[in-house]
Every structure is written in structure tokens, then in C-alpha cells.
Design a protein around this motif. Structure first.
Motif, PDB file in Angstrom:
ATOM      1  N   SER B  45      -1.154  -6.432  11.789  1.00 52.33           N
ATOM      2  CA  SER B  45      -0.894  -5.952  10.425  1.00 52.33           C
ATOM      3  C   SER B  45      -0.609  -7.116   9.481  1.00 52.33           C
ATOM      4  O   SER B  45      -1.112  -7.153   8.360  1.00 52.33           O
ATOM      5  CB  SER B  45       0.292  -4.983  10.413  1.00 52.33           C
ATOM      6  OG  SER B  45       0.000  -3.849  11.194  1.00 52.33           O
ATOM      7  N   GLY B  48      -3.517  -8.866   8.162  1.00 47.60           N
ATOM      8  CA  GLY B  48      -4.323  -8.140   7.185  1.00 47.60           C
ATOM      9  C   GLY B  48      -5.324  -7.184   7.793  1.00 47.60           C
ATOM     10  O   GLY B  48      -6.236  -6.718   7.111  1.00 47.60           O
ATOM     11  N   GLY B  50      -5.032  -4.241   8.474  1.00 44.71           N
ATOM     12  CA  GLY B  50      -4.914  -2.910   7.889  1.00 44.71           C
ATOM     13  C   GLY B  50      -5.934  -2.622   6.797  1.00 44.71           C
ATOM     14  O   GLY B  50      -6.250  -1.476   6.516  1.00 44.71           O
ATOM     15  N   ARG B  51      -6.483  -3.696   6.193  1.00 42.32           N
ATOM     16  CA  ARG B  51      -7.458  -3.487   5.127  1.00 42.32           C
ATOM     17  C   ARG B  51      -8.777  -2.941   5.678  1.00 42.32           C
ATOM     18  O   ARG B  51      -9.515  -2.246   5.015  1.00 42.32           O
ATOM     19  CB  ARG B  51      -7.716  -4.804   4.373  1.00 42.32           C
ATOM     20  CG  ARG B  51      -6.772  -4.973   3.174  1.00 42.32           C
ATOM     21  CD  ARG B  51      -6.854  -6.384   2.630  1.00 42.32           C
ATOM     22  NE  ARG B  51      -6.244  -7.323   3.577  1.00 42.32           N
ATOM     23  CZ  ARG B  51      -6.256  -8.642   3.451  1.00 42.32           C
ATOM     24  NH1 ARG B  51      -6.884  -9.192   2.454  1.00 42.32           N
ATOM     25  NH2 ARG B  51      -5.661  -9.407   4.320  1.00 42.32           N
ATOM     26  N   LYS B  52      -9.080  -3.316   6.937  1.00 38.75           N
ATOM     27  CA  LYS B  52     -10.345  -2.874   7.554  1.00 38.75           C
ATOM     28  C   LYS B  52     -10.117  -1.702   8.519  1.00 38.75           C
ATOM     29  O   LYS B  52     -10.963  -0.849   8.681  1.00 38.75           O
ATOM     30  CB  LYS B  52     -10.966  -4.047   8.319  1.00 38.75           C
ATOM     31  CG  LYS B  52     -11.527  -5.123   7.407  1.00 38.75           C
ATOM     32  CD  LYS B  52     -13.059  -5.043   7.378  1.00 38.75           C
ATOM     33  CE  LYS B  52     -13.646  -5.864   6.249  1.00 38.75           C
ATOM     34  NZ  LYS B  52     -13.395  -7.300   6.422  1.00 38.75           N
ATOM     35  N   ALA B  54      -7.560   1.312   9.694  1.00 40.92           N
ATOM     36  CA  ALA B  54      -6.422   2.103   9.223  1.00 40.92           C
ATOM     37  C   ALA B  54      -5.236   2.059  10.186  1.00 40.92           C
ATOM     38  O   ALA B  54      -4.076   2.118   9.768  1.00 40.92           O
ATOM     39  CB  ALA B  54      -6.864   3.550   9.000  1.00 40.92           C
ATOM     40  N   ASN B  57      -2.649  -0.222   9.221  1.00 40.78           N
ATOM     41  CA  ASN B  57      -2.216  -0.103   7.848  1.00 40.78           C
ATOM     42  C   ASN B  57      -0.775   0.400   7.788  1.00 40.78           C
ATOM     43  O   ASN B  57      -0.478   1.445   7.248  1.00 40.78           O
ATOM     44  CB  ASN B  57      -3.155   0.861   7.111  1.00 40.78           C
ATOM     45  CG  ASN B  57      -3.061   0.669   5.619  1.00 40.78           C
ATOM     46  OD1 ASN B  57      -2.269  -0.158   5.154  1.00 40.78           O
ATOM     47  ND2 ASN B  57      -3.842   1.426   4.881  1.00 40.78           N
ATOM     48  N   ASP B  59       3.524  -0.925   7.399  1.00 38.23           N
ATOM     49  CA  ASP B  59       4.363  -1.997   6.870  1.00 38.23           C
ATOM     50  C   ASP B  59       5.018  -2.751   8.028  1.00 38.23           C
ATOM     51  O   ASP B  59       5.910  -2.242   8.691  1.00 38.23           O
ATOM     52  CB  ASP B  59       5.443  -1.390   5.954  1.00 38.23           C
ATOM     53  CG  ASP B  59       6.251  -2.472   5.264  1.00 38.23           C
ATOM     54  OD1 ASP B  59       5.933  -3.669   5.460  1.00 38.23           O
ATOM     55  OD2 ASP B  59       7.197  -2.121   4.532  1.00 38.23           O
TER      56      ASP B  59
END
Lengths: 137, 195
Positions: B45, B48, B50-52, B54, B57, B59
Motif C-alpha cells: 500500500s 502505491g 492501491g492505485r492499480k 483495489a 487501497n 490506509d
């Protein structure tokens, strides 16, 4: 203070894992060949004391530092996911002689090749995230 | 026996089990829980993912406590390996030494041969170019990352926390850990060590 405490508990864990030799590939081989009680003793004592700890926490409704009643969440995985995922992890555990905790401990002890194992484990985690919807759960 | 002798020799399994139980209790008190493999998701996470995807995604700050714990464990290992190291390699059973010799792994008998944590024949940096080493490192790591997320935990989360909390999925996962470990050790190792 909270962060320092977490770091300190981590330090205790690192020392215990190192001194217990639970991070040793050779100890894991002893375990999977049923030739020593050592690893079974460690896990067995931790689980037995853990059961007592959980009972005491539940009975006493003990709270954490945030004032919330401590509740260990139920594991919600299905039989298929637990047994298949568990088997895949077991294959990797025997190969590397390390589960995730010991991987970090071995890194701290200066076994640099473990960096590559951790990177591969992160890739495996990513891969799971990508194909998750296609797997039986 | 003085305290220095005590900490420099390998710890008895009962002391080690007690130590792990204390760690688990302290993590619960500090608002966390004992389960190390989730740190891999947290690191994905942070990177990054989470951008691709889910699944990542979330916190990661909610798991910053785990990253502090993991960081601490590396410091603890540094302290133990520099100031509390044993004066002999890990002493394993003679039967294991014999079995491993048959697949070409020599268990160190003196510190000059290694501390007995990782066999140099596979994990020595000088073997990094060999197919066998790459298979053990890369496939082993992939299986750990993929398997722990699918099963929802590793040794700490399932075999210790989960069993201590009497979770049935954890018992199933631990049975899986052993199916995998036994298959690898007894069925696949003779083949893999010939690579």
C-alpha cells in the motif's frame, strides 16, 4: 511514547526469535522432519500461554491503551482459502526456513540475501491482490 | 551461572515460548495484534499498489504500529547478533544432520562454518548466480507472500495468535502449513537440491 513502546516490543521479539533459534533454517528442517521437540515446544508454550491470555482478557474485559476493550477479531477465511493458502505458505516456509517474522529478524542480523526473499514475498502479495477475485475463497 | 552466560547461550524453548506470548500480550495492550505477514500488504500500500489494485487501497497508517514493531524486530536482531550471540552454531539433532548431508547441506559444527541460521550452500551471497539459489529465494518468497495473504496469516497470525484465540480457520491454515512444509521437505527437496 506509544511508538517507542511498539519499537521496544519489536526489539524484544527480535531478540527472542534470534536467541530461540526459531529463525534457523536448520531448526525448521528439524521440525518438518519431526526430529526435535524444540520448535514444537516454542509454539506449544506460546499457544498455551496465549489461550490463557485470551481467556483472561475476555473474562476481565481488559482494555488497550486507547481505552477500547481488547477483542481479537475472528478469522473469517473459508476452509478452501485456509488450506490452499496455508499449503502454499508451508512450501515457502520449508524452502526459505523462515516465515515473515524471522525474515525481518534475519535481515536485522545481517543475512542480506533475505532482501531478495522479502522482495519476492512482496511480489507474491501483489500477485495475490491481482488474482484475488479469481481464487476460491 | 551468571546472567551474561545465560543470555549468550541459546534460549530454552520454554523461555522462548514465554517471550513470544509476552510479545503477543504487549501488542494487544498497545492496540495491535500479533501477525507479521500483514506488513507485506502495508508495504504494498505504501508503494502505491492501491492505485492499480483495489485490494491494497487501504490506509497503511492504520498499520503503522505493525511497521514500528517490524522495525524494532530488526533492531533486536542486530542487538542479539552483535552482543548476545552464542559461542557455537545452532545445535540440531544428529538425525537431521545426517538427513541434510544426504541432500548436500552441511550443518555447521564450528562458528567458522557459519552460525547455523541459513545454510551457505543455498543462501550464501556467493551462490547468488546459481539456479538453485534463485529458485529457493524467488519461488520461496513468492509462495510466502501469496500463501499468507490467501490463508489470511502466517505463523504469528494463525499458528500462535489464531490458535490461542481458538480460531478454526487458523487450525486449518496450520494444517496447510504442515502439508506444504512436509511436501517440500520430503518430496521436493531431493529434486530441488539437484538443481
Amino acid at each position: 511514547m506509544k511508538n517507542i513502546s511498539l519499537l521496544a516490543v519489536g526489539i524484544l521479539f527480535g531478540i527472542v526469535m534470534y536467541k530461540s533459534e526459531a529463525i534457523s533454517w536448520f531448526r525448521i528442517q528439524e521440525m518438518f522432519r519431526f526430529q526435535s521437540f524444540h520448535m514444537y515446544g516454542i509454539i506449544g508454550v506460546a499457544v498455551l500461554l496465549g489461550i490463557i491470555i485470551h481467556v483472561v482478557i475476555k473474562r476481565g474485559q481488559l482494555k488497550n491503551i486507547y481505552g477500547e476493550i481488547i477483542s481479537a477479531p475472528d478469522k473469517s477465511k473459508t476452509f478452501v482459502a485456509s488450506i490452499l493458502g496455508g499449503t502454499l505458505f508451508g512450501l515457502g516456509w520449508a524452502m526459505t526456513g523462515a516465515c515473515p517474522g524471522p525474515l525481518y529478524v534475519l535481515l536485522g542480523a545481517g543475512y542480506w540475501i533475505v532482501i531478495l526473499i522479502v522482495v519476492s514475498a512482496l511480489a507474491g502479495t501483489l500477485l495475490y491482490g491481482m488474482v484475488r477475485s479469481k481464487l476460491p475463497h | 551461572m551468571n546472567i551474561l552466560d545465560f543470555i549468550s547461550q541459546p534460549w530454552h524453548w520454554s523461555v522462548s515460548g514465554l517471550g513470544i506470548a509476552i510479545v503477543m500480550l504487549l501488542l494487544l495492550i498497545l492496540g495491535g495484534r500479533f501477525g507479521v505477514s500483514s506488513s507485506f500488504s502495508a508495504l504494498c500500500s505504501i508503494a502505491g499498489a492501491g492505485r492499480k489494485i483495489a485490494y491494497f487501497n487501504s490506509d497503511w497508517r492504520k498499520r503503522s504500529w505493525l511497521l514500528l514493531f517490524v522495525g524494532g524486530s530488526m533492531i533486536g536482531a542486530y542487538i542479539a547478533s552483535h552482543f548476545m550471540a552464542s559461542d557455537a552454531p545452532v545445535q540440531i539433532a544428529q538425525s537431521t544432520i545426517n538427513d541434510l548431508a544426504q541432500i548436500g547441506v552441511i550443518a555447521p559444527q564450528q562458528l567458522s562454518e557459519g552460525a547455523g541460521f541459513m545454510p551457505n550452500e543455498i543462501f550464501g551471497l556467493d551462490h547468488l548466480g546459481s539456479t538453485r539459489t534463485l529458485v529457493f529465494v524467488i519461488v520461496g518468497g513468492l509462495l510466502i507472500g501469496f500463501g499468507t495473504r490467501w490463508a489470511g496469516g502466517c505463523t504469528s497470525g494463525h499458528a500462535i495468535s489464531g490458535l490461542a484465540n481458538l480460531q478454526l480457520p487458523s487450525l486449518v491454515a496450520v494444517i496447510g502449513f504442515f502439508i506444504g512444509g512436509l511436501l517440500m521437505t520430503h518430496l521436493f527437496f531431493p529434486f530441488l537440491f539437484n538443481l
